[in-house]
Design a protein around this motif. Structure first.
Motif, PDB file in Angstrom:
ATOM      1  N   GLU A 150     -71.161 -58.664 -38.431  1.00 42.52           N
ATOM      2  CA  GLU A 150     -72.326 -57.857 -38.067  1.00 42.52           C
ATOM      3  C   GLU A 150     -71.925 -56.833 -37.016  1.00 42.52           C
ATOM      4  O   GLU A 150     -70.972 -57.047 -36.252  1.00 42.52           O
ATOM      5  N   SER A 151     -72.665 -55.730 -36.963  1.00 43.49           N
ATOM      6  CA  SER A 151     -72.394 -54.696 -35.964  1.00 43.49           C
ATOM      7  C   SER A 151     -72.622 -55.247 -34.561  1.00 43.49           C
ATOM      8  O   SER A 151     -73.509 -56.074 -34.324  1.00 43.49           O
ATOM      9  N   TRP A 152     -71.839 -54.762 -33.633  1.00 38.12           N
ATOM     10  CA  TRP A 152     -71.917 -55.262 -32.259  1.00 38.12           C
ATOM     11  C   TRP A 152     -71.741 -54.096 -31.285  1.00 38.12           C
ATOM     12  O   TRP A 152     -70.911 -53.205 -31.484  1.00 38.12           O
ATOM     13  N   THR A 153     -72.542 -54.093 -30.237  1.00 38.04           N
ATOM     14  CA  THR A 153     -72.494 -53.061 -29.208  1.00 38.04           C
ATOM     15  C   THR A 153     -72.565 -53.713 -27.835  1.00 38.04           C
ATOM     16  O   THR A 153     -73.316 -54.661 -27.632  1.00 38.04           O
ATOM     17  N   LYS A 154     -71.774 -53.201 -26.916  1.00 39.74           N
ATOM     18  CA  LYS A 154     -71.764 -53.735 -25.552  1.00 39.74           C
ATOM     19  C   LYS A 154     -72.134 -52.624 -24.578  1.00 39.74           C
ATOM     20  O   LYS A 154     -71.769 -51.473 -24.771  1.00 39.74           O
ATOM     21  N   ASN A 155     -72.847 -53.011 -23.529  1.00 38.20           N
ATOM     22  CA  ASN A 155     -73.280 -52.095 -22.457  1.00 38.20           C
ATOM     23  C   ASN A 155     -74.301 -51.092 -22.968  1.00 38.20           C
ATOM     24  O   ASN A 155     -74.038 -49.891 -23.089  1.00 38.20           O
ATOM     25  N   GLY A 156     -75.462 -51.589 -23.319  1.00 38.52           N
ATOM     26  CA  GLY A 156     -76.559 -50.701 -23.690  1.00 38.52           C
ATOM     27  C   GLY A 156     -76.679 -50.485 -25.181  1.00 38.52           C
ATOM     28  O   GLY A 156     -75.906 -51.018 -25.978  1.00 38.52           O
ATOM     29  N   GLN A 157     -77.638 -49.694 -25.557  1.00 36.62           N
ATOM     30  CA  GLN A 157     -77.890 -49.385 -26.957  1.00 36.62           C
ATOM     31  C   GLN A 157     -76.990 -48.232 -27.401  1.00 36.62           C
ATOM     32  O   GLN A 157     -76.872 -47.219 -26.723  1.00 36.62           O
ATOM     33  N   ASN A 158     -76.358 -48.427 -28.536  1.00 31.07           N
ATOM     34  CA  ASN A 158     -75.477 -47.394 -29.063  1.00 31.07           C
ATOM     35  C   ASN A 158     -76.297 -46.331 -29.793  1.00 31.07           C
ATOM     36  O   ASN A 158     -76.999 -46.616 -30.751  1.00 31.07           O
ATOM     37  N   THR A 159     -76.223 -45.104 -29.334  1.00 35.11           N
ATOM     38  CA  THR A 159     -76.985 -44.018 -29.964  1.00 35.11           C
ATOM     39  C   THR A 159     -76.143 -43.241 -30.975  1.00 35.11           C
ATOM     40  O   THR A 159     -76.649 -42.370 -31.660  1.00 35.11           O
ATOM     41  N   THR A 160     -74.853 -43.551 -31.056  1.00 37.06           N
ATOM     42  CA  THR A 160     -73.978 -42.861 -31.989  1.00 37.06           C
ATOM     43  C   THR A 160     -73.956 -43.604 -33.321  1.00 37.06           C
ATOM     44  O   THR A 160     -73.817 -44.826 -33.356  1.00 37.06           O
ATOM     45  N   ILE A 161     -74.075 -42.867 -34.411  1.00 41.69           N
ATOM     46  CA  ILE A 161     -74.035 -43.492 -35.738  1.00 41.69           C
ATOM     47  C   ILE A 161     -72.582 -43.729 -36.124  1.00 41.69           C
ATOM     48  O   ILE A 161     -71.756 -42.815 -36.080  1.00 41.69           O
ATOM     49  N   TYR A 162     -72.257 -44.961 -36.508  1.00 46.25           N
ATOM     50  CA  TYR A 162     -70.908 -45.250 -36.996  1.00 46.25           C
ATOM     51  C   TYR A 162     -71.018 -46.140 -38.223  1.00 46.25           C
ATOM     52  O   TYR A 162     -72.031 -46.765 -38.468  1.00 46.25           O
ATOM     53  N   THR A 163     -69.957 -46.183 -38.979  1.00 46.83           N
ATOM     54  CA  THR A 163     -69.969 -46.865 -40.265  1.00 46.83           C
ATOM     55  C   THR A 163     -70.211 -48.353 -40.083  1.00 46.83           C
ATOM     56  O   THR A 163     -69.570 -48.996 -39.244  1.00 46.83           O
ATOM     57  N   ALA A 164     -71.111 -48.934 -40.862  1.00 45.52           N
ATOM     58  CA  ALA A 164     -71.406 -50.369 -40.788  1.00 45.52           C
ATOM     59  C   ALA A 164     -70.173 -51.170 -41.186  1.00 45.52           C
ATOM     60  O   ALA A 164     -69.585 -50.921 -42.233  1.00 45.52           O
ATOM     61  N   PRO A 165     -69.740 -52.106 -40.356  1.00 45.88           N
ATOM     62  CA  PRO A 165     -68.476 -52.796 -40.623  1.00 45.88           C
ATOM     63  C   PRO A 165     -68.506 -53.701 -41.842  1.00 45.88           C
ATOM     64  O   PRO A 165     -67.504 -53.863 -42.509  1.00 45.88           O
ATOM     65  N   ASP A 166     -69.652 -54.319 -42.145  1.00 44.98           N
ATOM     66  CA  ASP A 166     -69.658 -55.291 -43.226  1.00 44.98           C
ATOM     67  C   ASP A 166     -69.404 -54.659 -44.591  1.00 44.98           C
ATOM     68  O   ASP A 166     -69.055 -55.341 -45.537  1.00 44.98           O
ATOM     69  N   SER A 167     -69.567 -53.340 -44.701  1.00 45.95           N
ATOM     70  CA  SER A 167     -69.304 -52.673 -45.969  1.00 45.95           C
ATOM     71  C   SER A 167     -67.832 -52.325 -46.138  1.00 45.95           C
ATOM     72  O   SER A 167     -67.401 -51.963 -47.236  1.00 45.95           O
ATOM     73  N   LEU A 168     -67.055 -52.403 -45.066  1.00 49.15           N
ATOM     74  CA  LEU A 168     -65.646 -52.010 -45.123  1.00 49.15           C
ATOM     75  C   LEU A 168     -64.686 -53.171 -44.930  1.00 49.15           C
ATOM     76  O   LEU A 168     -63.540 -53.096 -45.341  1.00 49.15           O
ATOM     77  N   PHE A 169     -65.129 -54.229 -44.299  1.00 50.22           N
ATOM     78  CA  PHE A 169     -64.218 -55.302 -43.940  1.00 50.22           C
ATOM     79  C   PHE A 169     -63.654 -55.987 -45.179  1.00 50.22           C
ATOM     80  O   PHE A 169     -64.387 -56.409 -46.069  1.00 50.22           O
ATOM     81  N   LYS A 170     -62.346 -56.105 -45.186  1.00 47.59           N
ATOM     82  CA  LYS A 170     -61.658 -56.899 -46.200  1.00 47.59           C
ATOM     83  C   LYS A 170     -60.809 -57.913 -45.451  1.00 47.59           C
ATOM     84  O   LYS A 170     -59.601 -57.799 -45.334  1.00 47.59           O
ATOM     85  N   SER A 171     -61.486 -58.892 -44.893  1.00 49.24           N
ATOM     86  CA  SER A 171     -60.825 -59.885 -44.064  1.00 49.24           C
ATOM     87  C   SER A 171     -59.987 -60.827 -44.920  1.00 49.24           C
ATOM     88  O   SER A 171     -60.280 -61.053 -46.099  1.00 49.24           O
ATOM     89  N   GLN A 172     -58.934 -61.366 -44.320  1.00 44.41           N
ATOM     90  CA  GLN A 172     -58.149 -62.386 -45.009  1.00 44.41           C
ATOM     91  C   GLN A 172     -59.043 -63.590 -45.291  1.00 44.41           C
ATOM     92  O   GLN A 172     -59.910 -63.938 -44.494  1.00 44.41           O
TER      93      GLN A 172
END
Length: 245
Positions: A150-172
């Protein structure tokens, strides 16, 4: 005197007539019987741990930044078997929440992904008993698996749009790791009571975290590539109950 001379030839004849296979089987049975009679006392230990993990996400990609995450909780339960010799062994199950950093903005804000890691451990080591404590250094082999990211942000609310990780992750599918550590019980190992212990360990994951590097768009038109090797330091404490059989 006559009785001894009469019995001895009979015993010798019996062993000469006994087939070799039967002699081998008889010898093994005698050895097993001796072991069962003289075997050492076995101690079974059940322990529960709560600790903190300090992780280093080291990237093999050039011109990319290494990240760390600190003071994350870890929970595990372990079974161990001890005998009177020097060695012992055990197995454990645990879960460790992961905060995987992707990028850090100039404001200090971080973005990344979070996922619980479930792991199974097999370990063996030495048992060093002292007058008022017990040391249990060991070598462990682990196999783990990440759950959904799941997306994660530290130190406040992230106002920048970035690619959702769960659509790209190809974990072992599974992540093997090697662990070296030790536990220190607060009393002698022979006391039949609950022992409080402190645990220290270093864990290293030789495989890369993802099957291939992942481009993350941390702001419109700007990307950073993600790939990590994971190494961590574990400090935990818990309670162990010993049962002597």
């Amino acid at each position: 005197m006559q009785i001894r001379l009469t019995i001895q030839p009979i015993m010798n004849s019996a062993f000469r007539l006994m087939p070799m296979k039967k002699m081998i089987i008889l010898t093994i049975c005698l050895m097993i019987g001796t072991i069962n009679v003289t075997r050492a006392q076995v101690t079974h230990g059940i322990s529960f741990r709560v600790g903190i993990n300090n992780s280093l996400y080291k990237t093999p990609l050039p011109n990319e930044k290494n990240f760390g995450s600190y003071f994350l909780p870890s929970f595990s339960i372990h079974y161990s078997k001890f005998s009177d010799n020097l060695f012992w062994g055990g197995v454990g199950l645990g879960v460790t929440p992961r905060l995987i950093p992707f990028y850090e903005y100039q404001t200090g804000q971080k973005i990344g992904a979070s996922s619980p890691e479930f792991w199974l451990q097999v370990r063996t080591g030495f048992k060093i008993e002292r007058s008022f404590s017990t040391h249990l250094p060991y070598l462990g082999l682990n196999i783990s698996r990440f759950a959904a990211f799941e997306s994660w942000t530290k130190n406040g609310q992230n106002t920048t749009i970035y690619t959702a990780p769960d659509s790209l992750f190809k974990s072992q599918a599974f992540h093997p790791s090697l662990e070296i550590g030790t536990s220190l019980l607060n009393s002698t190992f022979r006391e039949d009571k609950r022992n409080v212990f402190i645990h220290f360990a270093v864990r290293y994951y030789p495989m890369k975290m993802f099957k291939e590097s992942i481009p993350i768009e941390y702001e419109p038109g700007n990307f950073v590539n993600i790939q990590y090797n994971l190494m961590e330091i574990i400090i935990s404490a818990g309670i162990q109950r010993n049962v002597h059989r």
